[in-house]
Design a protein around this motif. Structure first.
Motif, PDB file in Angstrom:
ATOM      1  N   ALA A  64       0.826  -1.204   0.000  1.00 24.62           N
ATOM      2  CA  ALA A  64       0.000   0.000   0.000  1.00 24.62           C
ATOM      3  C   ALA A  64       0.864   1.259   0.000  1.00 24.62           C
ATOM      4  CB  ALA A  64      -0.926  -0.008   1.206  1.00 24.62           C
ATOM      5  N   ASN A  65       1.919   1.259   0.821  1.00 27.25           N
ATOM      6  CA  ASN A  65       2.773   2.449   0.899  1.00 27.25           C
ATOM      7  C   ASN A  65       3.543   2.698  -0.394  1.00 27.25           C
ATOM      8  OD1 ASN A  65       2.779   3.860   3.629  1.00 27.25           O
ATOM      9  ND2 ASN A  65       2.740   1.709   4.202  1.00 27.25           N
ATOM     10  N   VAL A  66       4.080   1.630  -0.954  1.00 28.02           N
ATOM     11  CA  VAL A  66       4.818   1.808  -2.220  1.00 28.02           C
ATOM     12  C   VAL A  66       3.864   2.316  -3.293  1.00 28.02           C
ATOM     13  CG1 VAL A  66       6.111   0.626  -4.039  1.00 28.02           C
ATOM     14  CG2 VAL A  66       6.593   0.112  -1.655  1.00 28.02           C
ATOM     15  N   GLN A  67       2.671   1.743  -3.351  1.00 25.94           N
ATOM     16  CA  GLN A  67       1.706   2.161  -4.368  1.00 25.94           C
ATOM     17  C   GLN A  67       1.305   3.622  -4.184  1.00 25.94           C
ATOM     18  OE1 GLN A  67      -1.532  -0.663  -4.494  1.00 25.94           O
ATOM     19  NE2 GLN A  67      -0.799  -1.309  -6.500  1.00 25.94           N
ATOM     20  N   PHE A  68       1.173   4.013  -2.949  1.00 29.83           N
ATOM     21  CA  PHE A  68       0.805   5.403  -2.663  1.00 29.83           C
ATOM     22  C   PHE A  68       1.833   6.357  -3.270  1.00 29.83           C
ATOM     23  CE2 PHE A  68       1.268   9.182  -0.010  1.00 29.83           C
ATOM     24  CZ  PHE A  68      -0.023   9.676  -0.025  1.00 29.83           C
ATOM     25  N   PHE A  69       3.116   6.078  -3.018  1.00 26.32           N
ATOM     26  CA  PHE A  69       4.154   6.983  -3.523  1.00 26.32           C
ATOM     27  C   PHE A  69       4.303   6.893  -5.043  1.00 26.32           C
ATOM     28  CE2 PHE A  69       5.394   6.810   0.980  1.00 26.32           C
ATOM     29  CZ  PHE A  69       5.398   8.173   1.237  1.00 26.32           C
ATOM     30  N   VAL A  70       4.064   5.710  -5.582  1.00 26.93           N
ATOM     31  CA  VAL A  70       4.131   5.568  -7.047  1.00 26.93           C
ATOM     32  C   VAL A  70       3.046   6.430  -7.685  1.00 26.93           C
ATOM     33  CG1 VAL A  70       3.698   3.948  -8.946  1.00 26.93           C
ATOM     34  CG2 VAL A  70       5.267   3.321  -7.124  1.00 26.93           C
ATOM     35  N   ILE A  71       1.843   6.391  -7.143  1.00 25.40           N
ATOM     36  CA  ILE A  71       0.731   7.180  -7.699  1.00 25.40           C
ATOM     37  C   ILE A  71       1.025   8.677  -7.588  1.00 25.40           C
ATOM     38  CG2 ILE A  71      -1.659   7.873  -7.164  1.00 25.40           C
ATOM     39  CD1 ILE A  71      -2.301   4.900  -7.020  1.00 25.40           C
ATOM     40  N   LEU A  72       1.562   9.076  -6.449  1.00 28.82           N
ATOM     41  CA  LEU A  72       1.896  10.493  -6.279  1.00 28.82           C
ATOM     42  C   LEU A  72       2.978  10.934  -7.269  1.00 28.82           C
ATOM     43  CD1 LEU A  72       0.118  11.254  -3.916  1.00 28.82           C
ATOM     44  CD2 LEU A  72       2.147  11.869  -2.624  1.00 28.82           C
ATOM     45  N   LEU A  73       3.853  10.015  -7.607  1.00 25.14           N
ATOM     46  CA  LEU A  73       4.931  10.360  -8.534  1.00 25.14           C
ATOM     47  C   LEU A  73       4.479  10.343  -9.986  1.00 25.14           C
ATOM     48  CD1 LEU A  73       8.047   8.573  -7.005  1.00 25.14           C
ATOM     49  CD2 LEU A  73       7.716  11.021  -7.309  1.00 25.14           C
ATOM     50  N   ILE A  74       3.702   9.335 -10.370  1.00 28.00           N
ATOM     51  CA  ILE A  74       3.368   9.252 -11.803  1.00 28.00           C
ATOM     52  C   ILE A  74       2.067   9.964 -12.173  1.00 28.00           C
ATOM     53  CG2 ILE A  74       4.635   7.078 -12.128  1.00 28.00           C
ATOM     54  CD1 ILE A  74       1.793   5.785 -12.458  1.00 28.00           C
ATOM     55  N   GLY A  75       1.203  10.203 -11.182  1.00 28.24           N
ATOM     56  CA  GLY A  75      -0.084  10.861 -11.465  1.00 28.24           C
ATOM     57  C   GLY A  75       0.073  12.160 -12.245  1.00 28.24           C
ATOM     58  N   PRO A  76       0.862  13.110 -11.727  1.00 29.46           N
ATOM     59  CA  PRO A  76       0.993  14.383 -12.443  1.00 29.46           C
ATOM     60  C   PRO A  76       1.645  14.219 -13.816  1.00 29.46           C
ATOM     61  CG  PRO A  76       1.817  14.564 -10.206  1.00 29.46           C
ATOM     62  CD  PRO A  76       1.596  13.112 -10.465  1.00 29.46           C
ATOM     63  N   SER A  77       2.585  13.275 -13.918  1.00 32.15           N
ATOM     64  CA  SER A  77       3.268  13.133 -15.208  1.00 32.15           C
ATOM     65  C   SER A  77       2.313  12.651 -16.292  1.00 32.15           C
ATOM     66  CB  SER A  77       4.443  12.162 -15.078  1.00 32.15           C
ATOM     67  OG  SER A  77       3.954  10.851 -14.925  1.00 32.15           O
ATOM     68  N   LEU A  78       1.260  11.952 -15.882  1.00 29.02           N
ATOM     69  CA  LEU A  78       0.305  11.451 -16.877  1.00 29.02           C
ATOM     70  C   LEU A  78      -0.657  12.532 -17.357  1.00 29.02           C
ATOM     71  CD1 LEU A  78      -0.584   7.966 -15.355  1.00 29.02           C
ATOM     72  CD2 LEU A  78       0.718   8.400 -17.420  1.00 29.02           C
ATOM     73  N   THR A  79      -0.964  13.496 -16.496  1.00 29.99           N
ATOM     74  CA  THR A  79      -1.952  14.503 -16.896  1.00 29.99           C
ATOM     75  C   THR A  79      -1.370  15.888 -17.147  1.00 29.99           C
ATOM     76  OG1 THR A  79      -2.439  14.866 -14.565  1.00 29.99           O
ATOM     77  CG2 THR A  79      -3.948  13.429 -15.779  1.00 29.99           C
ATOM     78  N   ALA A  80      -0.159  16.144 -16.652  1.00 26.95           N
ATOM     79  CA  ALA A  80       0.399  17.496 -16.806  1.00 26.95           C
ATOM     80  C   ALA A  80       0.612  17.863 -18.275  1.00 26.95           C
ATOM     81  CB  ALA A  80       1.713  17.609 -16.035  1.00 26.95           C
ATOM     82  N   GLY A  81       0.694  16.838 -19.137  1.00 27.59           N
ATOM     83  CA  GLY A  81       0.856  17.130 -20.560  1.00 27.59           C
ATOM     84  C   GLY A  81      -0.411  16.885 -21.352  1.00 27.59           C
ATOM     85  N   ALA A  82      -1.498  16.573 -20.664  1.00 28.10           N
ATOM     86  CA  ALA A  82      -2.721  16.167 -21.364  1.00 28.10           C
ATOM     87  C   ALA A  82      -3.215  17.246 -22.335  1.00 28.10           C
ATOM     88  CB  ALA A  82      -3.804  15.825 -20.355  1.00 28.10           C
TER      89      ALA A  82
END
Lengths: 300, 309
Positions: A64-82
Motif C-alpha cells: 500500500a505504501n509503495v503504491q501510494f508513492f508511485v501514484i503520487l509520482l506518476i499521477g501528475p506526469s500522466l496529466t500534466a501534458g494532457a
C-alpha cells in the motif's frame, strides 16, 4: 437525444496505449519493483517475528505504501501534458472544433490517465492475495485502501490537468504540478511540525484525551492514507506514521479521514472546473461580454 | 440570407487592433476567397468564425445565428482547417478519421463508409491502414481536409489549405475544392497563391491591417476601384511602339496608355469586336504587331492596388 457514455478520447488513447510495447514493459518494471520492495521488507521485518498475521499486515502495508508513492509520482506526469501537449502538437484547436464539450475533453483526459493508474493498482492484486494467505488483513481493508489510492490518483490527475490548461509548455506544467503535490505532502508536514513545536501540546496521544492533530495534517494525503490504513484496516497496520492514530477513538479517526477526503475532493473538483473553463474559448470574460452586447442581452 | 456573415467584427490583442469592423457575407454554395497580406487579420477572423476565439465586439452569424452565443451549434455547421495543425502520428489514417467522427457524434454504423468516401475524395484510399506519421505533408493536409468534412458541415473554413504543397498537390487540392463546391458546400478560403485562388473563387474579400478594403468579384472590385480591363500590345520595334502610341492616344475607345517594358497597355472597356477593329486599324497604319491581347486585371494586380491604397 441518445445518451453517449463513451468518450472518444478514452477510446483512442487506450487503443494507442495498449498496442505499444512501452505499456507491458512499464507494467513489468512496476511489478518487479513492487516485488523487490515486498521481498526486501518481508525478509528484514520477519526476523524475530513468528506471527503470520503480522506478516500479512507487513506485506499489505508495504504494498500500500509503495503504491501510494508511485501514484503520487506518476499521477501528475500522466496529466500534466494532457492539454499542453495537444497545444504543442497543434491538435488542440481541432479537438475544440469537434462537438466534444470542454468538460468531455477534460474528463476524457482524466479518465485515460486514471485508467492507466487503475491498471497499475489492479495489477498488484495477486501480491495482496499473499497478504490474505498470511491473514491479519481483510479484502474489505484492501478495497478501502485502493479506494483511497484512486482518490489520490484523481487528485494528482486533477492538479496535473489544471496546470496543463494554464501553461503552454508541458515541462512548466509538470514542474508546477510536482511543486503543488510536494507542497501538499511535505509543506503541510512542515507546517504541522511547526504548529506542534509552537504549542507544545499532546498530539496523537491518548493522553491528549481526544485526537488532536495539527490543522495542516488534515490536508496531508499521506496522513489521510495512514488514517485509512491505521484506523479502518485494523488499528495497527504498519506504516511510517501509522502509530500516531493508535489509541484515538474511532469516530475521531473517521472525522479526520472525512475532512481529508473532502479537502482532496473539493480541491480536485475546483481544479477540474477551472480547467474546463480555461479550455472553452468562449468562456473568457471579455469574450462572453462581447457576445452578450451584440445580442442585446444584459450581462448577468 | 447569407450562410456566413460578420457584423462589425472587431478584435483587439491588448491595444492592438487585429480586426476593425469587418463586414463580409458569404452566400450558400459559393467559394469565397479571403485575401490579405501577412498580419492582415485573416487567421484571427477565421478563428473567431470557427469558435476558437472570442471577439472584442461585433458578431459572426452562421445561418442567421450568432457563433459567439451558440458555439456548439456553429461547430455542427462548420468544418475548419487551420493553417498550422498537427496530427496524431500514432494513429492509422482510418483510426484518425474514426476518432474525429466519434468526437463529432457521427453514428458508428455509417462511419466506415463515410471515411472511405472521404478518403476517395481526397485521394487517400490506398493509405487507409497506414500510420499518419508516414504520410507526406500534402497527404496530411488532404487528410485534415477529410477530417474537417467528417460531420458533413455546410460551411468549410480553410486557412491556407495549400501552404507548403508542391504544384501537383496544389492542383489536386484545387480539384478537390471544385468537387466540394459541386456537392453544394460553401467554402471560405484564404491563400497567398492568388492566381490559383482566382481560378476557384466566386468572390473575394481583401483585408489589410484588420480592415476590409474591398469585397466582391474581381470585376466588381476592379470596377469599384476604377480599374478597367486593358488591351496590351507588343510591337516589332520602338518605331512601331511610338506610332501605335500616337494612334491609340486619339482613338475614341481607348483610355490612358501605360508602358510596362516593351508592352503598351491601353485602358479599354469595349467588346471583342472593338478590340479586333483597333488591331486592324493599327495594322492598316503600318504598325507591326507581334502580339495583342485583352486582359482583365488579375487578382494579384487588384490585390496589390487595393493594399497599396
Amino acid at each position: 437525444m441518445k445518451l453517449r457514455l463513451t468518450n472518444p478520447i478514452v477510446t483512442s488513447e487506450m487503443k494507442v496505449l495498449m498496442r505499444t510495447w512501452r505499456t507491458p514493459i512499464t507494467l513489468l518494471v512496476y511489478l518487479a519493483t513492487m516485488l523487490f520492495f515486498l521481498m526486501s521488507f518481508s525478509s528484514l521485518m520477519s526476523i524475530g517475528s513468528g506471527r503470520s498475521s503480522e506478516m500479512g499486515l507487513l506485506i499489505y502495508s508495504t504494498l500500500a505504501n509503495v503504491q501510494f508513492f508511485v501514484i503520487l509520482l506518476i499521477g501528475p506526469s500522466l496529466t500534466a501534458g494532457a492539454i499542453s501537449s495537444e497545444r504543442e502538437k497543434q491538435t488542440l484547436d481541432l479537438l475544440i472544433c469537434t462537438q466534444m464539450s470542454p468538460l468531455k475533453i477534460v474528463t476524457g483526459k482524466l479518465i485515460s490517465s486514471m485508467s492507466w493508474m487503475l491498471l497499475l493498482v489492479i495489477s498488484t492484486t495477486p501480491f495482496y492475495s499473499i497478504a490474505f494467505l498470511y491473514g491479519g488483513v481483510s479484502p474489505f481493508a484492501v478495497a478501502l485502501s485502493m479506494l483511497y489510492l484512486m482518490l489520490c490518483a484523481f487528485a494528482t490527475g486533477a492538479i496535473g490537468l489544471f496546470f496543463s490548461t494554464v501553461f503552454k509548455k508541458t515541462a512548466t506544467s509538470s514542474v508546477m504540478s510536482y511543486v503543488v503535490i510536494f507542497g501538499l505532502g511535505v509543506g503541510t508536514l512542515i507546517l504541522g511540525a511547526l504548529e506542534m513545536s509552537a504549542t507544545r501540546g499532546y498530539y496523537f496521544s491518548p493522553r491528549a484525551g481526544a485526537l488532536r492533530a495539527p490543522i495542516a495534517f488534515y490536508f496531508n494525503p499521506y496522513f489521510g492514507f495512514t488514517a485509512v490504513n491505521g484506523l479502518l484496516v485494523g488499528g495497527n497496520a504498519r506504516s511510517i506514521i501509522a502509530g500516531i492514530f493508535s489509541g484515538v477513538r474511532p469516530w475521531e479517526g473517521i472525522l479526520f479521514i472525512l475532512i481529508n477526503v473532502a479537502f482532496m475532493l473539493v480541491v480536485s473538483v475546483f481544479m477540474l472546473f477551472i480547467a474546463v473553463r480555461r479550455l472553452d474559448p468562449m468562456r473568457a470574460k471579455g469574450r462572453r461580454r462581447a457576445g452578450r452586447a451584440n445580442s442585446g442581452g444584459e450581462p448577468r | 440570407m447569407p450562410l456566413l456573415e460578420t457584423v462589425r467584427l472587431t478584435k483587439y490583442y491588448g491595444s492592438f487592433p487585429a480586426l476593425v469592423d469587418l463586414n463580409i457575407s458569404v452566400e450558400e454554395g459559393e467559394i469565397y476567397g479571403f485575401v490579405g497580406p501577412n498580419g492582415a487579420g485573416k487567421t484571427t477572423s477565421m478563428k473567431i468564425m470557427a469558435t476558437l476565439m472570442g471577439a472584442s465586439s461585433g458578431d459572426v452569424l452562421i445561418d442567421g445565428e450568432s457563433v459567439l452565443q451558440k458555439p456548439a451549434r456553429a461547430r455542427r455547421l462548420i468544418g475548419y482547417m487551420p493553417d498550422f495543425f498537427g496530427v496524431y502520428d500514432n494513429l492509422k489514417v482510418s483510426e484518425y478519421l474514426d476518432f474525429y467522427a466519434d468526437a463529432c457524434n457521427v453514428p458508428k454504423a455509417g462511419r466506415r463508409t463515410l471515411a472511405d468516401e472521404l478518403l476517395t475524395l481526397v485521394n487517400l484510399s490506398d493509405k487507409r491502414e497506414c500510420y499518419v506519421d508516414t504520410l507526406s505533408r500534402g497527404m496530411k493536409q488532404r487528410l485534415c481536409l477529410a477530417r474537417s468534412l467528417i460531420h458533413d458541415p455546410r460551411l468549410l473554413i480553410l486557412d491556407e489549405p495549400a501552404s507548403g504543397m508542391d504544384p501537383q498537390a496544389r492542383a489536386e487540392m484545387k480539384s478537390i475544392l471544385k468537387a466540394l463546391k459541386g456537392q453544394g458546400k460553401t467554402i471560405l478560403i484564404s491563400s497567398h497563391i492568388l492566381a490559383e485562388l482566382s481560378e476557384i473563387c466566386d468572390r473575394f474579400a481583401i483585408i489589410s491591417r484588420g480592415q476590409l478594403m474591398a469585397a466582391g468579384s474581381i470585376e466588381e472590385i476592379s470596377g469599384a476601384l476604377g480599374i478597367n480591363p486593358r488591351l496590351c500590345f507588343r510591337f516589332l520595334s520602338e518605331t512601331d511602339f511610338e506610332n501605335a502610341t500616337a494612334i491609340l492616344r486619339t482613338h475614341p475607345e481607348t483610355g490612358p496608355l501605360t508602358r510596362d517594358g516593351d508592352i503598351l497597355e491601353a485602358v479599354f472597356d469595349g467588346t471583342d469586336q472593338s478590340a479586333a477593329a483597333i488591331i486592324r486599324h493599327l495594322s492598316a497604319a503600318g504598325v507591326n504587331i507581334v502580339s495583342a491581347y485583352k486582359t482583365a486585371k488579375s487578382l494579384e494586380q487588384v490585390f496589390l492596388e487595393v493594399v497599396s491604397k
